[in-house]
Write a protein that holds these residues in place. Structure first.
Motif, short mmCIF file in Angstrom:
data_model
loop_
_atom_site.label_atom_id
_atom_site.label_comp_id
_atom_site.label_asym_id
_atom_site.label_seq_id
_atom_site.Cartn_x
_atom_site.Cartn_y
_atom_site.Cartn_z
N LEU A 12 0.82 -1.21 0.00
CA LEU A 12 0.00 0.00 0.00
C LEU A 12 0.86 1.26 0.00
O LEU A 12 0.56 2.24 -0.69
N ALA A 13 1.95 1.23 0.76
CA ALA A 13 2.86 2.39 0.78
C ALA A 13 3.50 2.60 -0.59
O ALA A 13 3.61 3.73 -1.08
N ALA A 14 3.90 1.50 -1.22
CA ALA A 14 4.50 1.60 -2.56
C ALA A 14 3.49 2.14 -3.57
O ALA A 14 3.82 2.95 -4.44
N LEU A 15 2.20 1.69 -3.44
CA LEU A 15 1.17 2.16 -4.35
C LEU A 15 0.93 3.66 -4.19
O LEU A 15 0.76 4.38 -5.18
N ARG A 16 0.93 4.13 -2.93
CA ARG A 16 0.75 5.56 -2.70
C ARG A 16 1.89 6.37 -3.31
O ARG A 16 1.67 7.44 -3.90
N VAL A 17 3.12 5.86 -3.18
CA VAL A 17 4.27 6.56 -3.78
C VAL A 17 4.14 6.62 -5.29
O VAL A 17 4.39 7.66 -5.93
N VAL A 18 3.72 5.50 -5.90
CA VAL A 18 3.54 5.47 -7.36
C VAL A 18 2.49 6.48 -7.80
O VAL A 18 2.68 7.22 -8.78
N LEU A 19 1.37 6.53 -7.07
CA LEU A 19 0.31 7.47 -7.44
C LEU A 19 0.77 8.92 -7.30
O LEU A 19 0.51 9.76 -8.17
N VAL A 20 1.47 9.22 -6.19
CA VAL A 20 1.94 10.59 -5.98
C VAL A 20 2.95 10.99 -7.07
O VAL A 20 2.87 12.08 -7.65
#
Length: 298
Positions: A12-20
């Motif tokens: 989930l943290a990696a997904l948030r970084v990708v989205l940002v």
């Protein structure tokens, strides 16, 4: 409260970084640069620094990319200033930007097979010599330069010695002058110099460039005979521009002082006052000529 498993939390943290990062670098940054590029004063550079003819509004080129000023057969148009040579494709091709990748040790030609003029390869030295001779003939000046023969090829001898690298000289060949050409030097260390025969193996000869008696500072400037690293440079040196001034003035029947004035007006200094050398944008100079002194129809 039930905790999210550690592996899921990491995803989930990696997904948030990708989205940002996608929003910032994929949307905000490109849109910001696009808006910035269209601000007054920057829009022309962003669109390629294109130049249009003042009268016809026809697109004639870019300030950033050089071009040739020749006729359909590749002959220089005498009423225009000529650009420096280009090794990018067939000349100033942005899709083939690059240098010839030939270095100062490239002095021996591969002579073409008789009847097949495109089968050989000119060395960098011969290319420089041929260009210098052609510029000299076009501008009616001395086109000679060190290590060049009077007929515009490399002044390079292949010297054979009795013991390979040592011993008496047994044979001498002018490597870049194909028979039946007359060698630029008749005798070398008491041995008659021969012309080179296409297809013959001279790999065992010692390569000896001959400087000759030409002054160290030739009349034809270096940028007139060498291509730039990109092959796209739009500028020439002020020295090369001044060398062409008399020819252009004759072709347009105007005083040479007026042509020199336009050269001065179109000369730019060093970047930031210290980087590079002064230059003259050939396209802009030729357009200034057409505006001030239109070439007469033939």
């Amino acid at each position: 409260m039930r905790r999210i498993p550690n592996l899921a939390a990491q995803h989930l943290a990696a997904l948030r970084v990708v989205l940002v990062l996608t929003v910032l670098l994929g949307l905000v940054y490109p849109l910001g640069m696009t808006v910035l590029a269209h601000l007054p004063g920057l829009d022309q550079q962003a669109q390629g620094s294109l130049i249009r003819n003042t009268a016809s509004r026809k697109l004639v080129g870019s300030r950033l990319i050089g071009q040739s000023f020749t006729d359909a057969k590749g002959n220089p148009l005498v009423q225009y200033f000529q650009s420096r040579p280009s090794a990018a494709g067939t000349g100033y091709d942005p899709t083939s930007s690059g240098a010839s990748n030939l270095g100062p040790q490239d002095v021996v030609d591969t002579l073409p097979t008789p009847g097949q003029p495109t089968s050989g390869r000119q060395s960098l030295l011969t290319q420089v010599c041929a260009r210098s001779l052609a510029v000299g003939q076009l501008e009616h000046v001395d086109g000679s330069r060190p290590y060049c023969t009077p007929d515009g090829v490399g002044a390079v001898l292949g010297v054979f010695r009795a013991n390979g690298l040592t011993g008496t000289v047994t044979r001498v060949v002018s490597l870049d002058q194909a028979c039946p050409a007359r060698p630029f030097l008749s005798i070398y260390q008491q041995v008659t110099v021969e012309c080179a025969k296409p297809g013959e193996d001279y790999s065992h000869a010692l390569v000896v460039p001959i400087r000759g008696s030409v002054p160290a500072d030739p009349v034809v400037p270096a940028d007139a005979v060498t291509a730039s690293a990109s092959g796209l440079d739009p500028q020439i040196s002020p020295a090369y521009a001044r060398l062409q001034a008399a020819r252009v003035a004759r072709a347009r029947t105007v005083p040479v002082t007026e042509v020199l004035r336009l050269i001065s007006q179109n000369t730019t200094g060093r970047a930031l006052g210290v980087l590079g050398e002064p230059g003259v944008n050939v396209l802009e100079l030729n357009l200034a000529l057409d505006r001030s002194y239109p070439a007469k129809e033939a």
